[in-house]
Design a protein around this motif. Sequence first.
Motif, PDB file in Angstrom:
ATOM      1  N   ARG A 227       1.197  -1.554   0.202  1.00 11.03           N
ATOM      2  CA  ARG A 227       0.020   0.070   0.084  1.00 11.03           C
ATOM      3  C   ARG A 227       0.899   1.008   0.188  1.00 11.03           C
ATOM      4  O   ARG A 227       2.361   0.870   0.504  1.00 11.03           O
ATOM      5  CB  ARG A 227      -0.777   0.003   1.557  1.00 11.03           C
ATOM      6  N   ALA A 228      -0.126   1.975  -0.341  1.00  9.73           N
ATOM      7  CA  ALA A 228       1.245   3.663  -0.395  1.00  9.73           C
ATOM      8  C   ALA A 228       1.073   4.337   0.678  1.00  9.73           C
ATOM      9  O   ALA A 228       1.820   5.369   0.397  1.00  9.73           O
ATOM     10  CB  ALA A 228       0.690   4.191  -1.885  1.00  9.73           C
ATOM     11  N   PHE A 229      -0.130   4.017   1.257  1.00 10.48           N
ATOM     12  CA  PHE A 229      -1.307   4.580   2.621  1.00 10.48           C
ATOM     13  C   PHE A 229      -1.314   5.954   1.695  1.00 10.48           C
ATOM     14  O   PHE A 229      -0.568   7.496   2.587  1.00 10.48           O
ATOM     15  CB  PHE A 229       0.313   4.949   3.673  1.00 10.48           C
ATOM     16  N   SER A 230      -1.747   6.187   0.866  1.00  8.02           N
ATOM     17  CA  SER A 230      -2.037   7.732   0.542  1.00  8.02           C
ATOM     18  C   SER A 230      -3.285   7.850  -0.254  1.00  8.02           C
ATOM     19  O   SER A 230      -2.787   6.984  -1.225  1.00  8.02           O
ATOM     20  CB  SER A 230      -0.854   8.167   0.414  1.00  8.02           C
ATOM     21  N   GLY A 231      -4.396   8.208  -0.240  1.00  7.10           N
ATOM     22  CA  GLY A 231      -5.645   8.616  -1.765  1.00  7.10           C
ATOM     23  C   GLY A 231      -6.129   7.235  -1.502  1.00  7.10           C
ATOM     24  O   GLY A 231      -6.833   6.649  -2.205  1.00  7.10           O
ATOM     25  N   GLY A 232      -5.704   6.228  -0.807  1.00  9.34           N
ATOM     26  CA  GLY A 232      -6.238   4.746  -0.896  1.00  9.34           C
ATOM     27  C   GLY A 232      -5.433   3.962  -2.008  1.00  9.34           C
ATOM     28  O   GLY A 232      -6.123   3.115  -1.713  1.00  9.34           O
ATOM     29  N   ARG A 233      -4.435   4.173  -2.637  1.00 15.19           N
ATOM     30  CA  ARG A 233      -4.238   3.662  -3.386  1.00 15.19           C
ATOM     31  C   ARG A 233      -2.947   2.538  -2.832  1.00 15.19           C
ATOM     32  O   ARG A 233      -2.353   2.347  -1.658  1.00 15.19           O
ATOM     33  CB  ARG A 233      -2.736   4.556  -4.624  1.00 15.19           C
ATOM     34  N   LEU A 286      -9.592   3.911  -9.534  1.00 17.23           N
ATOM     35  CA  LEU A 286     -11.551   3.492  -8.284  1.00 17.23           C
ATOM     36  C   LEU A 286     -10.721   4.193  -7.356  1.00 17.23           C
ATOM     37  O   LEU A 286     -11.751   5.343  -6.885  1.00 17.23           O
ATOM     38  CB  LEU A 286     -11.185   1.837  -8.062  1.00 17.23           C
ATOM     39  N   ALA A 287      -9.891   4.076  -6.489  1.00 18.61           N
ATOM     40  CA  ALA A 287      -9.280   5.439  -5.626  1.00 18.61           C
ATOM     41  C   ALA A 287      -9.240   6.781  -5.540  1.00 18.61           C
ATOM     42  O   ALA A 287     -10.085   7.311  -4.978  1.00 18.61           O
ATOM     43  CB  ALA A 287      -7.543   4.124  -4.799  1.00 18.61           C
ATOM     44  N   THR A 288      -8.711   6.866  -6.941  1.00 17.76           N
ATOM     45  CA  THR A 288      -8.280   7.812  -7.434  1.00 17.76           C
ATOM     46  C   THR A 288      -9.888   8.762  -7.267  1.00 17.76           C
ATOM     47  O   THR A 288      -9.927   9.894  -6.923  1.00 17.76           O
ATOM     48  CB  THR A 288      -8.165   8.689  -8.839  1.00 17.76           C
ATOM     49  N   GLN A 289     -10.707   8.174  -8.319  1.00 12.19           N
ATOM     50  CA  GLN A 289     -11.606   8.695  -8.926  1.00 12.19           C
ATOM     51  C   GLN A 289     -12.977   8.592  -7.236  1.00 12.19           C
ATOM     52  O   GLN A 289     -13.638  10.070  -7.290  1.00 12.19           O
ATOM     53  CB  GLN A 289     -12.990   7.660  -9.642  1.00 12.19           C
ATOM     54  N   LEU A 290     -13.010   7.341  -6.686  1.00 10.74           N
ATOM     55  CA  LEU A 290     -13.613   7.898  -5.375  1.00 10.74           C
ATOM     56  C   LEU A 290     -13.058   8.892  -4.447  1.00 10.74           C
ATOM     57  O   LEU A 290     -13.842   9.612  -3.394  1.00 10.74           O
ATOM     58  CB  LEU A 290     -13.057   6.162  -4.653  1.00 10.74           C
ATOM     59  N   ARG A 291     -12.257   9.432  -4.272  1.00  8.29           N
ATOM     60  CA  ARG A 291     -11.298  10.678  -3.581  1.00  8.29           C
ATOM     61  C   ARG A 291     -12.151  11.769  -4.447  1.00  8.29           C
ATOM     62  O   ARG A 291     -12.364  12.523  -3.586  1.00  8.29           O
ATOM     63  CB  ARG A 291      -9.957  10.336  -3.724  1.00  8.29           C
ATOM     64  N   SER A 298     -10.880   8.320   4.649  1.00  9.95           N
ATOM     65  CA  SER A 298      -9.771   8.323   4.652  1.00  9.95           C
ATOM     66  C   SER A 298      -9.097   8.064   3.118  1.00  9.95           C
ATOM     67  O   SER A 298      -9.571   7.175   3.180  1.00  9.95           O
ATOM     68  CB  SER A 298      -8.910   8.206   6.114  1.00  9.95           C
ATOM     69  N   ASP A 299      -7.335   7.536   4.008  1.00  6.98           N
ATOM     70  CA  ASP A 299      -6.610   6.852   3.126  1.00  6.98           C
ATOM     71  C   ASP A 299      -6.725   5.080   3.547  1.00  6.98           C
ATOM     72  O   ASP A 299      -7.896   4.458   2.457  1.00  6.98           O
ATOM     73  CB  ASP A 299      -5.467   6.528   3.386  1.00  6.98           C
ATOM     74  N   GLU A 300      -8.043   4.745   4.809  1.00  8.00           N
ATOM     75  CA  GLU A 300      -8.042   3.445   4.852  1.00  8.00           C
ATOM     76  C   GLU A 300      -9.321   3.535   4.326  1.00  8.00           C
ATOM     77  O   GLU A 300      -9.919   2.445   3.521  1.00  8.00           O
ATOM     78  CB  GLU A 300      -7.923   3.231   6.828  1.00  8.00           C
ATOM     79  N   VAL A 301     -10.592   4.188   4.225  1.00  8.05           N
ATOM     80  CA  VAL A 301     -11.690   4.300   3.867  1.00  8.05           C
ATOM     81  C   VAL A 301     -11.833   3.729   1.779  1.00  8.05           C
ATOM     82  O   VAL A 301     -12.223   3.265   1.520  1.00  8.05           O
ATOM     83  CB  VAL A 301     -12.679   4.840   4.369  1.00  8.05           C
TER      84      VAL A 301
END
Length: 606
Positions: A227-233, A286-291, A298-301
């Motif tokens: 995990r990147a632990f930033s932006g859910g990526r 997906l993570a980018t679009q959801l953000r 949060s990153d975790e969500v």
Amino acid sequence: MLTDPHTMDRMQRATVRAILLSLAVSSVAAWAVTKPPTTTTTRGGTGSCPSSKYRSIDSSSANPFNPSLGRAGEPYARLLPANFADGISSPPVMSNGSEYVNARTISSTLFPIDETPDPSNTLISIFFLQAIANDLSLPAGSNDNVQCCVDGQIVPNAPSRCYPVKIPSGDALYSFFNIQCLNYARVLTKPGNPPASQPVQPINSASSLLDLSFLYGTSVAQSSRLRAFSGGRLQSLRRNGVEWPVIDPAGCTWSNVCYLVADIRSYQSPMAATVHLLFLREHNRLATQLRLLNAGWSDEVLFQEARRINIAQYQQIVYYEYLPRILGRSNMLRSRLIFEGTGFASDFNEFQNPSSVGEFGAVVMPFMQSQLPGGINFYMDSVTQTLRLSSLTGNLTLLESMSSSFFNGLTTQSAKQVDASFSVEWKNFMYRGSETLGQDQLALDIQRMRDFGFARYNDYRSRFGLSRYTTWEAFNATLRQPCIKTVQYLSTLYPTIDDLDLIVGAAFEAPVPGALVVPTLYAIMEQQFLAARAGDRYFFEAGGQQGSFSAAQLTEIRKISLARLICGALPTILEVQPNAFGPASAHNTPVACGALPVPNLAAWRV
């Protein structure tokens, strides 16, 4: 006979649940302990399985009443009791007490070399199936570097796990190079219960659910490294306009292109890597679009929601796009593997053991490798070029510079027919590196089947309600291509027809109408994919569960296709046939990527 679980009072249900779950974790899985209910009720957490909208990384708690079922590191399920010679762990022997026929002999004399193409399926089919198999199965210890056979010679005083394939004297190929064995070490097991009397149980290091474990890992520690632990990526680096996994910091160099990934099998060839890349890039998209939709998440969500959608899309493709080509859509509807309609399927069954079927990963998958051709096509300046399969296996040096070419090749080149023939590469040259010869992968797969101690072919026929053969003549009469010479040869290798190896007997069957696979292997696949959906409360179509999608979200997930993933992952690909598992044709005409349906993530805006 058991009462339908939804009519039982609480005490009855608790008693029956305890009995059935204790049976489910035995060496013989309780696959059909009760009829799957048509509806489910929402469950809260239990003392050992906390409430959660998201599936755990190791897929524990897929069954809330026995969290260990399906978890990574637990034993495989078996469809029949183990067939060990000593009843505990020794490889099986034939009815007259003699050892089974040498695995190399079986490979070289019974399974011909042929490359007849299947014009109805593209090459990405077999590599997508390999990803599914990797997701469901990883025999513990199979990646251990146990030396049993070095430079083609048996190691003196070898470790106790050693079970090498011995090369028969006079072997047409290996003997010429003085190769006397192929390296194989037995898989790791758990003792039976009680240990003194019950068969050992091979351990599955993968999670047993269709959860993209080859992408996300099977433990929190492994997932954290990815995990990147930033932006859910997930961790990635952008090169030449697209994302790639980061290089593994544990001593790897660029020359061997060793990426940091959850499952190294995903990167054993550029073709396998393409499937992994689809889901890596899709997760980060997906993570980018959801953000953008939910700036307060949060990153975790963001990570968990992107993972949840990515897995759901993957399951949609597996069940509604890929498997119908292999098993037949009408067959799958009858088996309740898929459903028609737009609502929730809601067939989760708390009595269904979700553990991976050992026979799927160790018997069905080796047979399906018959789809692999010996040469892989790719395209350079509109010219088709071909590289040997063995030259690309273990070699990723061309992956980044030619990724679009490999993607194009996988969606245009035909797979081989599913039959008893294999490519010369698969049977003689795999993992050869710089050597002239490599491994007979089929022989090694047969050795693994015996390591697992699977029951015999006729026993599986009986298990699935198919006719049990009593004579060689009866067996011959029902084969795909009856051949008395083949059957006469089989009778010289096996004392009785009851001694036939599962893969040998099944290999010559005629396919199920409407399917590519034969009846015995179809039945194994049916059990595997029923378990993976009905035993998983997080399955994407399940309604009334903590992790269930909304009706609107489920509608969007059902829009996904492999072709859409390819378009999203590769900006250089401008058009593709809507069903990427099939070749371009008048009924599957390539369309612009923008014309393909894409799930609308607005359904996830909160």
